[in-house]
Structure formats: structure tokens, C-alpha cells
Design an enzyme around this catalytic site. Structure first.
Site, PDB file in Angstrom:
ATOM      1  N   GLU A 287      54.270  31.868 -45.261  1.00 12.61           N
ATOM      2  CA  GLU A 287      54.067  31.994 -43.802  1.00 12.61           C
ATOM      3  C   GLU A 287      55.408  31.839 -43.136  1.00 12.61           C
ATOM      4  OE1 GLU A 287      51.271  32.332 -41.955  1.00 12.61           O
ATOM      5  OE2 GLU A 287      53.086  32.547 -40.589  1.00 12.61           O
ATOM      6  N   ASP A 291      57.299  34.755 -40.821  1.00 15.88           N
ATOM      7  CA  ASP A 291      57.575  34.592 -39.454  1.00 15.88           C
ATOM      8  C   ASP A 291      59.079  34.818 -39.024  1.00 15.88           C
ATOM      9  OD1 ASP A 291      54.951  34.080 -39.065  1.00 15.88           O
ATOM     10  OD2 ASP A 291      55.350  31.993 -38.772  1.00 15.88           O
ATOM     11  N   SER A 490      49.183  36.062 -38.400  1.00 18.06           N
ATOM     12  CA  SER A 490      50.451  35.199 -38.517  1.00 18.06           C
ATOM     13  C   SER A 490      51.468  36.443 -38.416  1.00 18.06           C
ATOM     14  CB  SER A 490      50.572  34.399 -39.625  1.00 18.06           C
ATOM     15  OG  SER A 490      49.903  34.965 -40.645  1.00 18.06           O
ATOM     16  N   ASP A 533      45.926  50.802 -25.394  1.00 17.99           N
ATOM     17  CA  ASP A 533      44.705  50.614 -25.592  1.00 17.99           C
ATOM     18  C   ASP A 533      43.873  50.772 -27.048  1.00 17.99           C
ATOM     19  OD1 ASP A 533      42.239  49.261 -24.889  1.00 17.99           O
ATOM     20  OD2 ASP A 533      41.628  51.022 -23.455  1.00 17.99           O
ATOM     21  N   GLY A 552      40.019  49.211 -22.291  1.00 18.16           N
ATOM     22  CA  GLY A 552      40.305  48.011 -21.386  1.00 18.16           C
ATOM     23  C   GLY A 552      40.537  46.763 -22.450  1.00 18.16           C
ATOM     24  N   ASP A 554      39.682  43.459 -24.503  1.00 13.98           N
ATOM     25  CA  ASP A 554      38.376  43.272 -25.532  1.00 13.98           C
ATOM     26  C   ASP A 554      38.859  41.987 -26.275  1.00 13.98           C
ATOM     27  OD1 ASP A 554      39.749  44.075 -28.368  1.00 13.98           O
ATOM     28  OD2 ASP A 554      39.739  45.989 -27.181  1.00 13.98           O
TER      29      ASP A 554
END
Length: 641
Positions: A287, A291, A490, A533, A552, A554
Site C-alpha cells: 500500500e 501511494d 487506493s 464524465d 453528470g 454519480d
């Protein structure tokens, strides 16, 4: 879970539930008649055992802080970008002198000395034997275990405080709060070959490489989202990555990764700092590696810090989530962007939300000072942080902190042409936090399109998330010289954080303020055009297809994925600051389509398997208010709508 006698003693302007009236004679401030699902009573705890309890004092000006946050974050406000100073924020959060005096006097009468553990003085800590805690609070602390891991916690099903403290003491923790401990959920991965990239920079007209349909490297994201390759140059810029549960990134791994994927910028690095005894070096974990390699690898030359949060936590079951924010709030210059890829199931906080509300306001404090807070939305679709069938036939389970309205939640997409929603992308509607005013138009439009789909399974008036998204499937990372493909939100949060850090670079170079709290800008009229979008895909869970991605905003991908050039124009009025150096691509670019396999990542941690508690009423977060404050060491921004 059955909750009874729920008494909230201070005004929570964010809460969906209004505080219940409390009669003067009634001293019980928390009462729970049953142990939550997932926990089991074990035994009475030894009366000699020492308990570390935290006392949350009532903050003196919550509504003022909230109004100031919106005022400096709303592009329509004349105070946009004039972020508050450390002292100004602390003045609003600090308890009154009367509050401190009364609570400390109560403790003193019982021969207890408290320590202040937050910069503003709104959190106190005491250490007392169980016998004294039981007497002080009219409580009965016992041992319980979290069934999933057999971890033992000490809790009481009720406690009392003197009537005279009801307006001063918000809550005591950990007492009646049963929060599953943070767990490690490594992102899903598979072995890959680390692709090599030449030093040649593609022209702006070049297509997104076809390989990006199968696996993602920094050049894919640069091409997809027009992210510049040129190094950042502004003084004072900064980006922070939080890590928990002994996660750490390795600098040798980063060097190998950059040599292979960013030969034009091979010298990127990061600084590791410790909170709560967190480790600062060692073999890289998945992880943290993900990152760091995708912040340093994308936000070229932006000073990046890995904040390693250990297990010597002052905030109990929050696992350092509050501790890291208090540590950053104590800094004179906190990072301008903070990305986090861990989280909780909101259900753990739903019956007693004051701890979640307090943590959310801490994010608001950083936002008011100019920090953009970003969180991965989670990897369980509508079933919570992780995929689970425990909620089949029941209400959808939102994640926390993504439901907090003072931060930006990031979901995931996959595929190139078209780019579609990743089916693990958590999204939905909070059962704790009311929908903030900045979301009203976008969410109302979505609900109108949705019709009766999923009716009764979610809180329509709750804070909706995620806000935005990026690619999140098959990110190539280097761990100990071996390439792995990692999937999950992540991967998305550090990607979007890098975009914000580079936008801050352009703003700072123009003498303007950093972006700070992003959502009022993201939801402002006209801002949607700066995003690609996403209108295909959904986030299944709980025995349903979840929410569909529609035109749009969601609750799967938010407003979609970023176009750096368009965002740059939005926030600076010109794309010239980085346009000549932007990587190629036309946003949702053209290459071969694919249905890349989604994975169930993530370090978005911890879940409970109990039913969602849906709040019955709501108090909407206020829209921006002109407070007349103009504070910050940078000039005012001039974003247009």
C-alpha cells in the site's frame, strides 16, 4: 444493533439526527442495551487495569469554523483562498475557559489530572484504574472481543457525568463506542514485468499507449489526464501521504520504479516522518509503495512526505486517524495536500456518531488552513470498504471518512476507450452526515435520473460520495525489484492528489493561494466541464447492481476523471503555466477497449457485518457565508465558474 438512550449533548450542525432533549435530572449520556454485532462479551475486567480515556470538550464555535471553511473555499466568495491561520482556527475550536475549568475541577475532586492532547485544547486524556473509571462515570467496564480477529477491547454499555458538565463535556472515548479495529487489507495484485519507458517525451498529439488498456504506469496517467511531465518549481508546495499499520515505502524501490517508468525524472524521493511510533524505513509494503510511487512519480518535484502512523495511538480504536490530524494541525505549515488510502465502515459510527463528527471537523480545520484532504472511497461497491455479502438484502453500507463533507472522496475507473467505472468503487450516501448545500444540484439531478432504483436501500438526504475518480486497476509498482499490478481506490486517491499538487504549483508560482478544501470548487457551476464524465459501469454489492454511472455526478465515479489542462484553466484562468509541458492525450483517449479485471484491494480498512442504521432526520451543512475574513500568506485565487 439496538441503541437506546442516545443523548447528544452538543450541537452537531453536520448530523442527520437532531440532538435529543435532555432533562436536567438525567445524567446518562450514552446507553446501549445490547452489544453490537461482531463483538462478544468476555468477562469483567480487572479493577486494577489502567484505562486511557479521552475526554472531548465542547468546541466553542463550531458553526463559525464551518462558515469560515466554506467562505474561504467557495469560488464565489470574496474571501476565496484567504485561508485561516493556525491561531484563528484554534480560537474557534478551543473550549471556553469555563468549560476547561469545570471539567478539570470535576477531575481534580476525584484526584485525576488530565493532559491536553490536541493543539486547540479540545481533547484531554486521563489514565485511571478501572475501579476509579467505574466510580467516576457510574459505569461498568468489561472486556469484549471483536470476533473477526479476537482482539480484546474494554468498554461500558453506559456512563454518566454530572449535570453541570452537560454543556461542557461532549463525550468520553473509548467508553460506549464499539469500533472494529483498523485492519490491513493489502491491495489486490499480480506479478508483472516492469515496463521500461524511453526518455523521449511524446508530442501532445500522441495517442495513449495501447498498453495502458492492460496496465497503468505514470505515462498512462499523464497521457489520459494531460498531467504535465515538467518538474514543479514553486516554493512552499507540499504533498503528504498517510500510512498506517506499519506500512512503509522503500527509497530503493522508488528509484528502481522511476528509472523504469520516469527516466526523465529519476531522482524523485520522499521524506518519512513518524506519528505514534510509526516506522520510517524498512522493506517496502504494497500500500505505501503504491501511494509513494504514484505521488512522487506523477507530482514531479513536489516535496512529498510519508507520514507513518504507528500503533502507540492516543485515539484508541481510530488507529491514529485523529492523531495524525492533530499532529498536522500542530504544525505551523501543514502539507497542502494529504491523501489517505485507509478507512472504515461508517456503520461502526452510526449509532453514536459524535466521534465521526469530531474527526470530520478536524479535517475541516485543516481545510480552513488551506490543506486539500483526499480519501480513497473504498473497494466494496455499495457494501462498504471491502466486498462483502453480509449486507445482502439489507441497506447499502457507506464508508467513513468519505461521508465527511469536508474532504474529497476519490473513486475508481478502468479501461481507456471508453473509460468506465470500476465495479469495486465504493460510493453512496452517508447515514451520519447530511448532504452539504454544495452538492444539492448535482445529487438531485442524479436522483432524478435514478428514479426508483435501489429505493429504500440508501439515505437520499445523506452526504453523497465519491466526488471525483481516476483510474484504479492494474497500477504497476516495484516492490523489492519485482513488479506487481495493484488495483483499488487506493491507487486513485494518490493519483488525484498529484493532480492537485501540480495545480497548486501553478497557483503558487502566480502568487496565489493553494486550493485547500476542494469540493465547493468541484461542485461549482461550470466546473464539471474540467472532468471526463464517466457514464458506464456500476458498483454492485449487497445483492444488487449498486448504483449506475450516469451523465453528470454519480455515486460511483463522482464527476469523473480530471483533465489537468482544463482544471488549470479553471483555477488560474490560463493553461499556459503547464500547457507546453503537458503529456499527450485527449483525456478519455483512444486505444483498444478492455474489460480489465477488477480487484478487491485495499487498505481502506475495517468493516462490520451488521445492518446499516439509517438516520431519520437531517440538518444540511450551510452554504458559504461571508465572514469578512481575509487571511493567508498568498494572494487571493481567481477561479471562475
Amino acid at each position: 444493533m439496538v441503541a437506546a438512550g442516545l443523548f447528544v449533548l452538543s450541537l452537531f450542525s453536520l448530523s442527520l439526527g437532531k440532538p435529543l432533549a435532555l432533562s436536567p435530572e438525567r445524567l446518562v449520556v450514552r446507553s446501549q442495551v445490547d452489544v453490537p454485532t461482531g463483538f462478544t462479551y468476555q468477562r469483567k475486567v480487572s479493577t486494577e487495569k489502567t484505562l486511557s480515556l479521552r475526554i472531548a470538550l465542547v468546541q466553542n464555535n463550531v458553526t463559525g469554523l464551518e462558515a469560515a471553511l466554506y467562505d474561504v473555499s467557495d469560488p464565489k466568495s470574496e474571501n476565496y483562498g484567504h485561508h485561516l491561520t493556525k491561531q484563528e482556527v484554534e480560537a474557534m475550536v478551543a473550549p471556553t475557559a469555563t468549560t476547561v475549568s469545570k471539567v478539570k475541577a470535576w477531575l481534580g475532586k476525584n484526584n485525576i489530572t488530565a493532559q491536553t492532547i490536541s493543539p486547540a485544547g479540545d481533547w484531554l486524556s486521563i489514565s485511571v484504574p478501572v475501579s476509579k473509571a467505574n466510580a467516576l462515570l457510574n459505569a461498568q467496564f468489561n472486556e469484549y472481543t471483536w470476533d473477526k480477529t479476537n482482539k480484546t477491547v474494554v468498554r461500558t454499555l453506559a456512563y454518566s457525568i454530572p449535570e453541570t458538565l452537560q454543556e461542557h463535556l461532549a463525550f468520553i472515548y473509548p467508553a460506549t463506542q464499539f469500533i472494529p479495529p483498523v485492519e490491513r487489507h493489502p491491495p489486490a495484485f499480480q506479478a508483472l514485468d516492469l515496463p521500461r519507458r524511453s526518455k523521449r517525451t511524446r508530442s501532445k498529439r500522441a495517442a495513449v499507449p495501447a498498453k495502458c488498456d492492460k496496465q497503468i504506469t505514470p505515462d498512462c496517467l499523464q497521457a489520459l489526464y494531460n498531467i504535465p511531465t515538467a518538474p514543479a518549481t514553486a516554493q512552499g508546495n507540499s504533498l503528504a501521504v498517510s500510512g498506517f499499520i506499519n506500512e512503509i515505502a522503500n527509497k530503493d524501490d522508488l528509484s528502481d520504479f522511476l528509472a523504469a517508468t520516469r527516466p526523465d525524472a529519476p531522482d524523485g524521493t520522499f521524506t518519512a516522518v513518524s506519528v505514534d511510533g510509526g516506522i520510517t524505513d524498512g522493506a517496502g509494503t504494497v500500500e505505501a509503495t503504491l501511494d509513494i510511487q504514484y505521488t512522487v512519480g506523477l507530482a514531479t518535484n513536489v516535496p512529498t512526505t510519508f507520514v507513518s502512523v504507528g500503533e502507540n495511538n492516543k485515539d484508541g480504536d481510530l488507529g491514529g486517524f485523529l492523531d495524525i490530524i492533530n499532529a498536522l494541525l500542530a504544525e505551523d505549515e501543514p502539507p497542502l495536500v494529504l491523501t489517505t488510502s485507509f478507512g472504515f465502515n461508517e456503520l461502526a459510527f452510526a449509532s453514536q456518531p459524535d466521534l465521526a463528527l469530531n474527526l470530520c471537523r478536524a479535517y475541516g480545520q485543516l481545510g480552513a488552513r488551506g490543506t486539500s484532504i483526499l480519501f480513497a472511497s473504498g473497494d466494496g461497491g455499495v457494501s462498504g470498504p471491502q466486498a462483502s455479502n453480509a449486507c445482502d438484502g439489507q441497506a447499502f453500507q457507506p464508508t467513513f471518512p468519505s461521508g465527511c463533507p469536508f474532504l474529497t472522496s476519490v473513486g475508481s475507473t478502468q479501461g481507456i476507450s471508453p473509460e468506465v467505472a470500476a465495479d469495486f468503487s465504493s460510493g453512496g450516501f452517508s447515514n451520519i452526515f447530511a448532504r452539504p448545500a454544495y452538492q444539492d444540484d448535482a445529487v438531485a439531478a442524479y436522483l432524478k435520473q435514478l428514479g426508483n432504483t435501489n429505493a429504500g436501500l440508501f439515505q437520499t438526504k445523506g452526504r453523497a460520495f465519491p466526488d471525483v475518480s481516476t483510474q484504479g486497476v492494474q497500477f504497476v509498482i516495484d516492490v523489492a525489484g519485482k513488479a506487481q499490478g495493484v488495483s483499488g481506490t487506493s491507487a486513485s486517491s494518490p493519483t488525484f492528489a498529484s493532480v492537485i499538487a501540480l495545480l497548486n504549483d501553478a497557483l503558487l508560482n502566480q502568487g496565489k493561494s493553494p486550493l485547500g478544501f476542494l469540493n465547493p470548487l468541484i461542485y461549482a457551476s461550470g466546473s464539471a466541464a474540467a472532468f471526463n464524465d464517466i457514464t458506464a459501469g456500476s458498483n454492485p454489492g449487497c445483492g444488487t447492481d449498486g448504483f449506475p454511472a450516469l451523465a453528470g455526478w454519480d455515486p460511483v465515479t463522482g464527476f469523473g476523471t480530471p483533465d489537468f489542462n482544463k482544471l488549470l484553466t479553471l483555477v488560474t484562468g490560463s493553461a499556459a503555466a503547464a500547457g507546453d509541458n503537458a503529456a499527450a492525450g485527449n483525456s478519455t483517449a483512444s486505444a483498444t477497449d478492455s474489460a480489465t479485471a477488477a480487484a478487491t484491494d485495499s487498505a481502506t480498512a475495517a468493516a462490520t457485518d451488521s445492518a446499516t442504521a439509517v438516520a431519520s432526520t437531517q440538518v444540511a451543512a450551510p452554504s458559504s457565508t461571508n465572514t469578512g475574513r481575509k487571511h493567508h500568506h498568498h494572494a487571493k485565487n481567481s477561479a471562475t465558474n
